[in-house]
Design a protein around this motif. Structure first.
Motif, PDB file in Angstrom:
ATOM      1  N   UNK A 297      -4.719   4.481  26.300  1.00 42.39           N
ATOM      2  CA  UNK A 297      -5.569   4.187  27.457  1.00 42.39           C
ATOM      3  C   UNK A 297      -5.605   2.679  27.706  1.00 42.39           C
ATOM      4  N   UNK A 298      -6.004   2.312  28.908  1.00 41.55           N
ATOM      5  CA  UNK A 298      -6.124   0.911  29.274  1.00 41.55           C
ATOM      6  C   UNK A 298      -7.136   0.781  30.407  1.00 41.55           C
ATOM      7  N   UNK A 299      -7.259  -0.410  30.947  1.00 41.57           N
ATOM      8  CA  UNK A 299      -8.145  -0.665  32.082  1.00 41.57           C
ATOM      9  C   UNK A 299      -7.322  -1.308  33.189  1.00 41.57           C
ATOM     10  N   UNK A 300      -7.382  -0.718  34.362  1.00 43.74           N
ATOM     11  CA  UNK A 300      -6.781  -1.282  35.561  1.00 43.74           C
ATOM     12  C   UNK A 300      -7.850  -2.134  36.229  1.00 43.74           C
ATOM     13  N   UNK A 301      -7.596  -3.421  36.370  1.00 44.49           N
ATOM     14  CA  UNK A 301      -8.575  -4.339  36.965  1.00 44.49           C
ATOM     15  C   UNK A 301      -8.211  -4.581  38.419  1.00 44.49           C
ATOM     16  N   UNK A 302      -9.168  -4.331  39.312  1.00 44.43           N
ATOM     17  CA  UNK A 302      -8.966  -4.487  40.755  1.00 44.43           C
ATOM     18  C   UNK A 302      -9.799  -5.672  41.232  1.00 44.43           C
ATOM     19  N   UNK A 303      -9.154  -6.620  41.937  1.00 45.22           N
ATOM     20  CA  UNK A 303      -9.843  -7.784  42.483  1.00 45.22           C
ATOM     21  C   UNK A 303      -9.466  -7.949  43.945  1.00 45.22           C
ATOM     22  N   UNK A 304     -10.300  -8.690  44.662  1.00 48.12           N
ATOM     23  CA  UNK A 304     -10.113  -8.855  46.101  1.00 48.12           C
ATOM     24  C   UNK A 304     -10.410 -10.300  46.482  1.00 48.12           C
ATOM     25  N   UNK A 305      -9.604 -10.872  47.353  1.00 40.73           N
ATOM     26  CA  UNK A 305      -9.820 -12.248  47.792  1.00 40.73           C
ATOM     27  C   UNK A 305     -10.697 -12.340  49.034  1.00 40.73           C
ATOM     28  N   UNK A 306     -11.215 -11.235  49.507  1.00 40.64           N
ATOM     29  CA  UNK A 306     -11.968 -11.180  50.754  1.00 40.64           C
ATOM     30  C   UNK A 306     -13.333 -11.865  50.641  1.00 40.64           C
ATOM     31  N   UNK A 307     -13.768 -12.445  51.743  1.00 45.98           N
ATOM     32  CA  UNK A 307     -15.115 -13.021  51.827  1.00 45.98           C
ATOM     33  C   UNK A 307     -16.153 -11.951  52.167  1.00 45.98           C
ATOM     34  N   UNK A 308     -15.697 -10.727  52.474  1.00 41.43           N
ATOM     35  CA  UNK A 308     -16.629  -9.638  52.755  1.00 41.43           C
ATOM     36  C   UNK A 308     -17.511  -9.393  51.544  1.00 41.43           C
ATOM     37  N   UNK A 309     -18.663  -8.771  51.772  1.00 42.69           N
ATOM     38  CA  UNK A 309     -19.566  -8.487  50.665  1.00 42.69           C
ATOM     39  C   UNK A 309     -19.567  -7.000  50.345  1.00 42.69           C
ATOM     40  N   UNK A 310     -19.901  -6.700  49.111  1.00 42.20           N
ATOM     41  CA  UNK A 310     -20.089  -5.331  48.645  1.00 42.20           C
ATOM     42  C   UNK A 310     -21.519  -5.190  48.169  1.00 42.20           C
ATOM     43  N   UNK A 311     -22.083  -4.023  48.395  1.00 42.08           N
ATOM     44  CA  UNK A 311     -23.433  -3.761  47.914  1.00 42.08           C
ATOM     45  C   UNK A 311     -23.329  -3.083  46.555  1.00 42.08           C
ATOM     46  N   UNK A 312     -23.894  -3.716  45.539  1.00 46.63           N
ATOM     47  CA  UNK A 312     -23.862  -3.177  44.181  1.00 46.63           C
ATOM     48  C   UNK A 312     -25.146  -2.422  43.889  1.00 46.63           C
ATOM     49  N   UNK A 313     -25.012  -1.347  43.128  1.00 44.02           N
ATOM     50  CA  UNK A 313     -26.137  -0.509  42.723  1.00 44.02           C
ATOM     51  C   UNK A 313     -26.134  -0.398  41.209  1.00 44.02           C
ATOM     52  N   UNK A 314     -27.293  -0.251  40.596  1.00 44.89           N
ATOM     53  CA  UNK A 314     -27.293   0.020  39.149  1.00 44.89           C
ATOM     54  C   UNK A 314     -26.747   1.420  38.901  1.00 44.89           C
ATOM     55  N   UNK A 315     -26.058   1.590  37.812  1.00 42.28           N
ATOM     56  CA  UNK A 315     -25.443   2.877  37.496  1.00 42.28           C
ATOM     57  C   UNK A 315     -26.482   3.976  37.346  1.00 42.28           C
ATOM     58  N   UNK A 316     -27.722   3.639  37.038  1.00 38.71           N
ATOM     59  CA  UNK A 316     -28.730   4.659  36.800  1.00 38.71           C
ATOM     60  C   UNK A 316     -29.373   5.182  38.078  1.00 38.71           C
ATOM     61  N   UNK A 317     -29.073   4.608  39.238  1.00 35.64           N
ATOM     62  CA  UNK A 317     -29.593   5.167  40.481  1.00 35.64           C
ATOM     63  C   UNK A 317     -28.771   6.391  40.858  1.00 35.64           C
ATOM     64  N   UNK A 318     -29.454   7.436  41.301  1.00 38.26           N
ATOM     65  CA  UNK A 318     -28.737   8.625  41.750  1.00 38.26           C
ATOM     66  C   UNK A 318     -28.039   8.318  43.068  1.00 38.26           C
ATOM     67  N   UNK A 319     -27.107   9.173  43.445  1.00 39.70           N
ATOM     68  CA  UNK A 319     -26.387   8.984  44.705  1.00 39.70           C
ATOM     69  C   UNK A 319     -27.369   8.967  45.882  1.00 39.70           C
TER      70      UNK A 319
END
Length: 193
Positions: A50-72
């Motif tokens: 197994x391994x980890x695929x790391x995804x990165x982005x150079x965009x200035x756009x923002x993403x909204x992050x949520x804590x993992x413990x919040x339900x959908x």
């Protein structure tokens, strides 16, 4: 492979085999695969470990992050309305890592989301041994992918299949050349090494 909708009509013309080993310091830097020749989907089979695929982005756009413990449901409410569930009051810590930089903040669940520039985020995708990953859409054209040295803990084989771009497909400007390339790919009988 063709039974899964993201792979409908997938006709690979290239197979790339990569052999990673921690003793060699194997890694692959963040990159986007060429799109003038290679098509919409990159299909990779992760073998041996197994391994980890790391995804990165150079965009200035923002993403909204949520804590993992919040339900959908709580995430949907948090992103569109101030009426986030008030049932959670324990503070929590969130971490986003990108090339060694860490962003941490404390939040309670009543104000637990945060807008973060895409360029400050690394999405870590766990790839178990014998897993298949298909990159398409923004994951193919906007987000760079990488495998970092610290995520190669034992020998890993990655087999990536690529299809031709629209330019080399039916109706494309280079359709005739695309058919020749596909024919070569279908009849190739190379010598395994």
């Amino acid at each position: 492979m063709k039974n899964h909708s993201p792979l409908a009509g997938f006709s690979p013309v290239e197979q790339c085999n990569l052999d990673y080993g921690p003793e060699r310091g194997s890694a692959i830097d963040p990159h986007l695969d060429d799109w003038w020749l290679w098509g919409e989907r990159l299909v990779s089979l992760n073998l041996l470990s197994s391994t980890v695929l790391s995804m990165t982005c150079d965009s200035e756009d923002t993403l909204q992050l949520f804590p993992a413990s919040l339900s959908e449901k709580e995430q949907r409410c948090a992103s569109g309305s101030p009426s986030v569930s008030q049932n959670h009051h324990q503070p929590t810590s969130f971490t986003s890592e990108r090339l060694g930089n860490t962003i941490e903040w404390e939040a309670d669940y009543s104000s637990s989301t945060r807008l973060v520039p895409s360029k400050d985020i690394t999405v870590a995708v766990h790839l178990p041994r014998r897993s298949l990953v298909v990159l398409y859409g923004p994951a193919r054209y906007v987000w760079k992918h990488a495998i970092y040295r610290n995520n190669i803990t034992s020998r890993r084989i990655c087999i990536t299949f690529r299809e031709l771009s629209q330019e080399f497909s039916d109706g494309g400007e280079q359709e005739a050349l695309g058919r020749k390339l596909l024919q070569i790919a279908l009849t190739f009988q190379g010598t395994p090494m």
